[in-house]
Write a protein that holds these residues in place. Structure first.
Motif, mmCIF file in Angstrom:
data_model
loop_
_atom_site.group_PDB
_atom_site.id
_atom_site.type_symbol
_atom_site.label_atom_id
_atom_site.label_comp_id
_atom_site.label_asym_id
_atom_site.label_seq_id
_atom_site.Cartn_x
_atom_site.Cartn_y
_atom_site.Cartn_z
ATOM 1 N N GLY B 53 -3.647 3.243 3.227
ATOM 2 C CA GLY B 53 -2.378 2.944 3.097
ATOM 3 C C GLY B 53 -2.242 1.545 3.956
ATOM 4 O O GLY B 53 -1.099 0.845 4.024
ATOM 5 N N ARG B 54 -3.469 0.741 4.120
ATOM 6 C CA ARG B 54 -3.363 -0.261 4.615
ATOM 7 C C ARG B 54 -3.059 -1.697 3.624
ATOM 8 O O ARG B 54 -2.961 -2.809 3.995
ATOM 9 N N VAL B 55 -3.081 -1.307 2.450
ATOM 10 C CA VAL B 55 -3.012 -2.361 1.436
ATOM 11 C C VAL B 55 -2.451 -1.698 0.087
ATOM 12 O O VAL B 55 -2.342 -0.305 0.097
ATOM 13 N N HIS B 56 -1.544 -2.545 -0.562
ATOM 14 C CA HIS B 56 -0.872 -1.771 -1.887
ATOM 15 C C HIS B 56 -1.004 -2.501 -3.114
ATOM 16 O O HIS B 56 -1.197 -3.887 -2.812
ATOM 17 N N ARG B 57 -1.063 -2.037 -4.208
ATOM 18 C CA ARG B 57 -1.176 -2.870 -5.340
ATOM 19 C C ARG B 57 0.100 -3.529 -5.485
ATOM 20 O O ARG B 57 1.133 -2.848 -5.716
ATOM 21 N N VAL B 58 -0.084 -4.708 -6.325
ATOM 22 C CA VAL B 58 1.112 -5.339 -6.813
ATOM 23 C C VAL B 58 0.654 -5.834 -8.286
ATOM 24 O O VAL B 58 -0.575 -6.230 -8.437
ATOM 25 N N ASP B 59 1.561 -5.616 -9.079
ATOM 26 C CA ASP B 59 1.034 -6.097 -10.689
ATOM 27 C C ASP B 59 2.121 -7.194 -11.020
ATOM 28 O O ASP B 59 3.062 -7.443 -11.199
ATOM 29 N N TRP B 60 1.077 -8.404 -11.351
ATOM 30 C CA TRP B 60 1.746 -9.477 -11.679
ATOM 31 C C TRP B 60 1.357 -9.636 -13.271
ATOM 32 O O TRP B 60 0.464 -10.482 -13.671
ATOM 33 N N ARG B 61 2.044 -9.017 -14.059
ATOM 34 C CA ARG B 61 1.774 -9.099 -15.632
ATOM 35 C C ARG B 61 0.570 -9.839 -16.150
ATOM 36 O O ARG B 61 -0.612 -9.427 -15.849
ATOM 37 N N GLU B 62 0.933 -10.989 -16.437
ATOM 38 C CA GLU B 62 -0.220 -11.729 -16.947
ATOM 39 C C GLU B 62 -1.512 -12.264 -16.186
ATOM 40 O O GLU B 62 -2.550 -12.524 -16.374
ATOM 41 N N ARG B 63 -0.884 -12.299 -14.807
ATOM 42 C CA ARG B 63 -1.843 -12.562 -13.899
ATOM 43 C C ARG B 63 -2.574 -11.453 -13.133
ATOM 44 O O ARG B 63 -3.434 -11.294 -12.074
ATOM 45 N N GLY B 64 -2.539 -10.092 -13.724
ATOM 46 C CA GLY B 64 -3.195 -9.221 -13.543
ATOM 47 C C GLY B 64 -3.106 -8.371 -12.013
ATOM 48 O O GLY B 64 -2.206 -8.761 -11.337
ATOM 49 N N SER B 65 -3.512 -7.313 -11.752
ATOM 50 C CA SER B 65 -3.250 -6.538 -10.519
ATOM 51 C C SER B 65 -3.816 -7.398 -9.235
ATOM 52 O O SER B 65 -5.125 -7.751 -9.454
ATOM 53 N N ARG B 66 -3.081 -7.204 -8.192
ATOM 54 C CA ARG B 66 -3.404 -7.709 -7.036
ATOM 55 C C ARG B 66 -3.444 -6.901 -5.736
ATOM 56 O O ARG B 66 -2.450 -5.861 -5.922
ATOM 57 N N TYR B 67 -3.606 -7.001 -4.537
ATOM 58 C CA TYR B 67 -3.381 -6.025 -3.530
ATOM 59 C C TYR B 67 -2.946 -7.240 -2.504
ATOM 60 O O TYR B 67 -3.371 -8.346 -2.171
ATOM 61 N N GLU B 68 -2.092 -6.370 -1.601
ATOM 62 C CA GLU B 68 -1.444 -7.182 -0.549
ATOM 63 C C GLU B 68 -1.639 -6.293 0.777
ATOM 64 O O GLU B 68 -1.468 -4.983 0.444
ATOM 65 N N TRP B 69 -1.498 -6.889 1.937
ATOM 66 C CA TRP B 69 -1.442 -6.113 2.950
ATOM 67 C C TRP B 69 -0.317 -5.378 3.418
ATOM 68 O O TRP B 69 0.833 -5.945 3.031
ATOM 69 N N SER B 70 -0.376 -4.169 3.754
ATOM 70 C CA SER B 70 0.866 -3.289 3.803
ATOM 71 C C SER B 70 1.828 -3.423 5.127
ATOM 72 O O SER B 70 2.785 -3.125 5.392
#
Lengths: 125, 125
Positions: B53-70
């Motif tokens: 739970g320290r990070v979560h996924r974000v989807d940026w369509r064409e720019r692919g999936s990314r991870y961000e600090w929670s």
DNA sequence: GCATCTATTGCAAGTTACTTGCAACAAGGC
DNA sequence: GCCTTGTTGCAAGTAACTTGCAATAGATGC
């Protein structure tokens, strides 16, 4: 774009179902009527429909990418995490406006995507 | 979760950079300090951070999936389609509230994802 | 510090979903 | 009907993501 039997089946389902469908689901539908149809055929039909602007892609995170008929009024979806059913929402339901984003950030908004997930009224019972 | 050198590098970058990063980008960063690090190692570190739970996924369509600090306050992003820079937006900037969705649909909202794309002020010039 | 335990790593191979090449085929115009 | 050219089915090719496994290295207790 030619009106081949498979393309007509894909287009008709997307238009009448009026909800996002995966290529898998479209393929299953087409095979029910034309059993010899390959996955790649459906894949390419959807690509052509998208290039022609008649369909657009929607990403439903865990549920994968799906395609929806473009002739519908602009809207977003909330998907039930239990039964998978989706309900449409428009920007007004969400209080959303690109103007507001413009005011907050200075960005000129090209495109926005809003996807919600929750429990639908009938699964809440 | 052990504080291995690679895991510390990944965690520190996500925390201090405070913007979504792809596994590729994280891998490049780690390799700059620990050249022998494999892509799969970064992949698994991110998976562990997400499970914790320290990070979560974000989807940026064409720019692919990314991870961000929670640990950051809840927010969304608008990404510049020209330079790729992103700016954070909170629900208030968008006029969004789950209450409003509840009223419109009866759904109990679990999760919402809002991603915007546009042209940033400096690219507009 | 040192031994020990077990999570973590690097490598390579596996999986999945998506894409494409190509020869056979069929929709649509004439 | 005949021809042209977009479409199809098949099979093979990608690319990104996942995983198995033996070797390694944080962490713990002494």
């Amino acid at each position: 774009m030619r009106n081949t039997r498979a393309a007509v089946l894909v287009g008709d389902l997307l238009r009448t179902y009026a909800k996002p469908l995966s290529i898998q689901e479209l393929h299953e539908h087409v095979r029910a009527h034309l059993p010899s149809t390959a996955y790649s055929t459906v894949y390419r039909i959807v690509g052509r429909l998208e290039a022609a602007g008649r369909v657009h892609r929607v990403d439903w995170r865990e549920r994968g990418s799906r395609y929806e008929w473009s002739g519908l009024p602009h809207h977003h979806h909330i998907v039930c995490s239990l039964c998978g059913r989706s309900v449409d929402l428009d920007d007004a339901d969400l209080g959303f406006s690109e103007e507001r984003v413009r005011a907050a950030t200075g960005f000129l908004v090209d495109h926005h995507s809003i996807e919600l997930e929750g429990i639908c009224p009938s699964c809440q019972r």
